[in-house]
Design an enzyme around this catalytic site. Structure first.
Site, PDB file in Angstrom:
ATOM      1  N   SER A  38       0.858  -1.182   0.000  1.00  7.15           N
ATOM      2  CA  SER A  38       0.000   0.000   0.000  1.00  7.15           C
ATOM      3  C   SER A  38       0.894   1.231   0.000  1.00  7.15           C
ATOM      4  O   SER A  38       1.837   1.307  -0.796  1.00  7.15           O
ATOM      5  CB  SER A  38      -0.931  -0.037   1.225  1.00  7.15           C
ATOM      6  OG  SER A  38      -1.748   1.111   1.261  1.00  7.15           O
TER       7      SER A  38
ATOM      8  N   HIS B   4      -3.154  -0.812  -3.198  1.00  3.36           N
ATOM      9  CA  HIS B   4      -4.299   0.078  -3.021  1.00  3.36           C
ATOM     10  C   HIS B   4      -4.129   1.258  -3.974  1.00  3.36           C
ATOM     11  O   HIS B   4      -3.185   2.040  -3.841  1.00  3.36           O
ATOM     12  CB  HIS B   4      -4.365   0.591  -1.574  1.00  3.36           C
ATOM     13  CG  HIS B   4      -4.704  -0.496  -0.603  1.00  3.36           C
ATOM     14  ND1 HIS B   4      -4.492  -0.372   0.749  1.00  3.36           N
ATOM     15  CD2 HIS B   4      -5.233  -1.725  -0.779  1.00  3.36           C
ATOM     16  CE1 HIS B   4      -4.892  -1.474   1.356  1.00  3.36           C
ATOM     17  NE2 HIS B   4      -5.341  -2.315   0.447  1.00  3.36           N
TER      18      HIS B   4
ATOM     19  N   ASP C  67      -5.222  -4.502   5.721  1.00  2.57           N
ATOM     20  CA  ASP C  67      -5.604  -5.319   4.571  1.00  2.57           C
ATOM     21  C   ASP C  67      -4.556  -6.413   4.352  1.00  2.57           C
ATOM     22  O   ASP C  67      -3.353  -6.159   4.410  1.00  2.57           O
ATOM     23  CB  ASP C  67      -5.726  -4.432   3.332  1.00  2.57           C
ATOM     24  CG  ASP C  67      -6.351  -5.170   2.160  1.00  2.57           C
ATOM     25  OD1 ASP C  67      -6.916  -6.252   2.394  1.00  2.57           O
ATOM     26  OD2 ASP C  67      -6.298  -4.655   1.035  1.00  2.57           O
TER      27      ASP C  67
END
Length: 911
Positions: free
Chosen positions: A35, A62, A154
């Protein structure tokens, strides 16, 4: 994980054929989740990965939905492997890097990547979790998850799925990550197999894969025996270290997990891993935790929870029209998502029905893993549970915190978490609902057959059993009735009668698992024998001691093996098939066999009955009956051997010895005497058994009476304890109210004191006896550079505006003499303060530091200086006027003298 098989052959095919064969061979797929700040870590991982590694990489990041990045171009600069953006239906090939496109989720099926539109256009998205779960389901043990720098959590739930399928998890060390949210979340969840900086991960992954076995190779029999021996040794070490026996778990699952740990430590053989376990007890704990890893999440299989809410729970409530507390049990609860889901569904069903009576649900959630139970008790979960829990449920039943969600108090109080071993500990009983989902699939069929009757025993009549989507009741269909629908919900049957009682966990453990190397050997447990071994053992025993017809039975008389022709002594009973020896005994044999069998089993002795008459189709035969309880070999412990030996009729033997006309009479008398002797023997045996039974019943009655008295005493103690607890609870509530009132008063007093000190506009500093700052008022910060974090720091370490180098010495002197000290001190910017140092005296008249006040006298000092200058001017004027005043005084004195002389003359003249 399988390695790419060698591509060298005796007759190499063309290059394109070899490449095609290599591409079709199984190969690991590495999912990389990153990310914020992940670009640098991705470049390090791919830059240090050898191009000919035989792996495929799928990069999940992401990305903003409208973002049009150049990730492919940036990563292509760092690696010689082809880097492409994923297209729908793209087949994964080894030594390629695939990058997720913006505004898409990625899934995989049979090695083919598919793109899907996100469920929500904005808000919380979890593409890493989504892909990792699909990767685990598709590639099983060939899946590898890598977590790099990123914010949030995540990827954590997806990593759990990879671990459950025996895949591997590699995590970038938080210290080397620009953003440590995602790596730290995976580490705190206990899912990381290896933690290292990003540049070291490629070598660790390659080393891990090189030490995994190739499953496509045919197993070597010698190697298979060695592996089985090594597996047994690992199980022994696990049992010795943790106290839990995994011998009844599926061997394929155990072997995959052990092989994975062996690959992580780069050990070539399982024997080396056994040695490593013995030398590193911490590895045993890690292996134990890995064997317990199970995939769980909130509201898994939504159709099950929907049916539970709309059909099952209303039916359970209807069965209790007067209200009350329902009981549920969730064995193997892991970190508690299943138990909390059940509590939420029950609460929603109750709110929907709105019954007049009061209902509650008590859930018992158990698991082997103490750490998982601790996490379940805390009830704190990462923010990515929003993918499984609807928004309205999050709002109603959870409390949002900085790093995720905490289960609300209302739901938390419905669940009791406790460590529990389903295979060894007693079960929970009187249950209305039992949820054992995705646990039986890890157990062997032998243990499953024993657990299902135990579940039947634990449930109330009409109770519900919940199983996982891959589980069924199997041979226990007579105990459970499936409910309508495709879900694995079963209802307890109550009309069927079972021939045997449910076995409790103490009978589950195999004989070899009942021997504790520390505590000694426990009594051996009878284990089922295969037919070949049973036949060989029984025939060997007969050849050593007997040759006639015989049967082998258990301690209840059920025949398990027949040797020779036994039709002259036993015959099938009419009606339902029954292999019990007492039901099959011919006329005349039944009573003698019953008495002899009972005596042999009870007293563990061999019983021999001679000349037992047994009815046949055409008359009577005589046999010698031997009942022999077996104590060895160990495999036949607890069984009984019944031997039938034919003998000549007593009449014939006696007839040959008789002569004369009275021979018939003697024969009849001899037969009657033999029968009478046999009857006496049977009567004596019956008397002994009756006497023994009476003694046992008397002893059992006394024990029951004693137990009843103890239970009554315990009940009275529990009643008293309940009353005492209730009284104590009331006292605690009263004390709680009082403490709350005191806290409020203390808070009010603290506010008053703070406002009082601030209203005096006097800087005040509180120090302890070591000159460390304890408290200060706001005005003090203009004199000494103080911030709230300076509490506990020595005052001598702080920057001050005061020109007061002897402050510490004066404080020590006040603490020594307990006499306050006052001094006027200037500052560097021209201000003046009166510094007053006084001892800090507590309410119990104890000196605990000092109080220093700083009174601003700058204005007073300025006025004093002005007055001093005015006084000096006045003194000058006074000095100038002093001479004139002296002359005036001398003249006045002269006038007074002249006046006195004149008055005296006037008086004398009058006279």
């Amino acid at each position: 994980m399988p390695r790419t098989p060698p591509r060298t052959r005796p007759h190499p095919p063309p290059a394109n054929a070899a490449a095609e064969a290599a591409a079709q061979a199984p190969f690991p797929i590495v999912g990389i989740g990153a990310s914020a700040g992940g670009l640098e870590a991705l470049e390090l991982v791919l830059g240090h990965m050898p191009p000919a590694c035989g792996l495929a990489f799928v990069v999940i990041q992401h990305l903003d939905p409208a973002y049009k990045g150049i990730m492919v171009e940036l990563l292509q600069r760092t690696t010689a492997m082809p880097v492409v953006q994923i297209a729908d239906g793209m087949k994964v090939e080894p030594e390629h890097v695939y990058v997720i496109p913006p505004n898409r989720d990625v899934s995989i099926l049979h090695g083919v990547l598919y793109l899907l539109e996100p469920a929500a256009p904005r808000g919380l998205r979890l593409p890493i979790d989504y892909f990792f779960r699909a990767l685990a389901d598709d590639q099983q043990e060939r899946s590898i998850g890598v977590i790099l720098s990123g914010m949030g959590s995540d990827g954590t739930l997806g990593l759990r799925a990879i671990k459950e399928k025996a895949g591997a998890v590699f995590v970038q060390s938080p210290a080397s990550a620009k953003f440590d949210g995602m790596p730290r979340s995976a580490i705190e969840a206990g899912l990381a197999d290896l933690i290292a900086p990003a540049e070291e991960l490629p070598d660790r992954i390659i080393a891990y894969l090189q030490h995994l076995p190739a499953p496509l190779r045919a197993p070597d029999p010698v190697q298979a025996d060695t592996d089985q021996s090594g597996l047994d040794k690992v199980l022994l070490l696990l049992r010795a270290h943790t106290g839990h026996d995994f011998s009844l778990y599926k061997k394929s699952t155990l072997y995959r997990r052990i092989e994975r740990r062996r690959g992580l430590h780069q050990l070539p053989r399982i024997a080396d891993y056994v040695r490593y376990l013995r030398e590193n007890p911490h590895e045993t704990e890690l292996l134990f935790k890995e064997l317990l890893i199970g995939v769980t999440r909130f509201f898994r299989d939504p159709a099950v929870w929907e049916q539970l809410q709309t059909e099952v729970i209303p039916a359970l409530l209807a069965a209790h029209p007067d209200g009350g507390t329902l009981r549920a049990w969730t064995p193997g609860c892991s970190t508690g998502e299943e138990a909390y889901s059940l509590a939420i569904v029950f609460r929603e069903a109750l709110q929907r029905l709105d019954p007049a009576a009061h209902y509650a649900l008590q859930i018992f959630a158990t698991d082997l893993d103490h750490d998982a139970i601790d996490k379940a008790r805390a009830g704190v979960y990462p923010a990515n549970i929003a993918a499984d829990v609807a928004e309205d449920r999050l709002r109603r039943f959870f409390v949002q915190e900085e790093r995720g969600y905490r289960v609300g108090k209302e739901i938390r109080e419905m669940v009791i978490f406790a460590p529990h071993n389903l295979v060894m500990d007693p079960p929970f009983t009187k249950l209305d609902l039992l949820s054992c989902r995705n646990l039986l699939i890890y157990l062997e069929a032998e243990l499953q057959k024993k657990l299902l009757p135990l579940f039947h025993y634990s449930l109330n009549p009409g109770g519900i059993l919940m199983l996982g989507s891959a589980e069924t009741v199997g041979d226990a269909a007579a105990l459970f009735m499936p409910r309508p629908g495709r879900t694995r919900l079963y209802q307890r049957r109550d009309k069927e009668m079972r021939a045997a009682l449910a076995e409790f966990p103490s009978a589950f453990v195999r004989q070899h698992a009942r021997t504790d190397p520390v505590a000694g050997s426990a009594p051996p447990v009878q284990t089922p024998l295969s037919a070949p071994n049973l036949k060989a053992l029984t025939e060997s025993l007969l050849l050593q001691h007997y040759c006639p017809a015989a049967v082998l039975t258990n301690d209840k008389g059920d025949i398990v093996y027949v040797n020779g022709k036994t039709g002259r002594y036993l015959e099938p009973a009419a009606g339902k098939a029954n292999l019990n020896v007492f039901a099959m005994a011919r006329e005349g044999l039944s009573s003698a066999l019953d008495a002899a069998f009972a005596k042999a089993v009870r007293h563990k002795v061999t019983v021999l009955l001679k000349a037992v008459p047994v009815g046949t189709e055409g008359g009577t035969q005589f046999i010698d009956l031997t009942v022999h309880p077996l104590a060895e070999p160990a495999a036949l412990l607890g069984m009984v051997l019944i031997v039938f030996a034919n003998i000549a009729p007593p009449a014939a033997a006696n007839a040959s010895e008789q002569s004369g006309p009275s021979a018939d009479d003697h024969l009849r008398l001899a037969a009657v005497a033999d029968q009478l002797k046999q009857c006496r023997d049977e009567l004596q045996i019956t008397r002994e058994e009756m006497q023994s039974s009476q003694e046992e019943l008397k002893s059992a009655n006394e024990e029951l009476q004693s137990t009843n008295e103890e239970l009554q005493s315990t009940n009275e103690e529990l009643t008293t304890s309940k009353e005492e607890m209730q009284s104590m609870n009331e006292e605690l509530q009263t004390v709680n109210h009082e403490l709350q009132a005191k806290v409020d008063e203390l808070s009010q007093a603290g506010d008053d004191m703070k406002n009082l000190l601030n209203s005096t506009d006097i800087a005040t500093l509180f120090l302890d006896d070591e000159l460390k700052v304890r408290r200060f008022t706001t005005q003090t910060t203009s004199i000494i550079k103080l911030i709230p974090g300076d509490a506990g720091r020595p005052v001598t370490d702080l920057v001050t505006e005061l020109d007061y180098p002897t402050l510490a010495e004066d404080v020590h002197e006040v603490l020594r003499s307990l006499i306050f000290h006052e001094r006027q001190v200037p500052t560097r910017d021209g201000r003046w303060f009166t510094v007053r140092i006084m001892p800090y005296r507590t309410q119990d008249n104890r000196i605990d530091g000092v109080v220093i006040t700083f009174i601003d006298i700058s204005m007073t000092r300025a006025q004093e200086e002005t007055l001093r200058e005015a006084l000096s001017a006045l003194r000058g004027r006074f000095a100038a006027q002093t001479g004139e005043l002296d002359r005036a005084r001398a003249l006045e004195l002269a006038l007074k003298k002249a006046q006195a002389i004149l008055e005296k003359r006037l008086t004398s003249q009058k006279t």
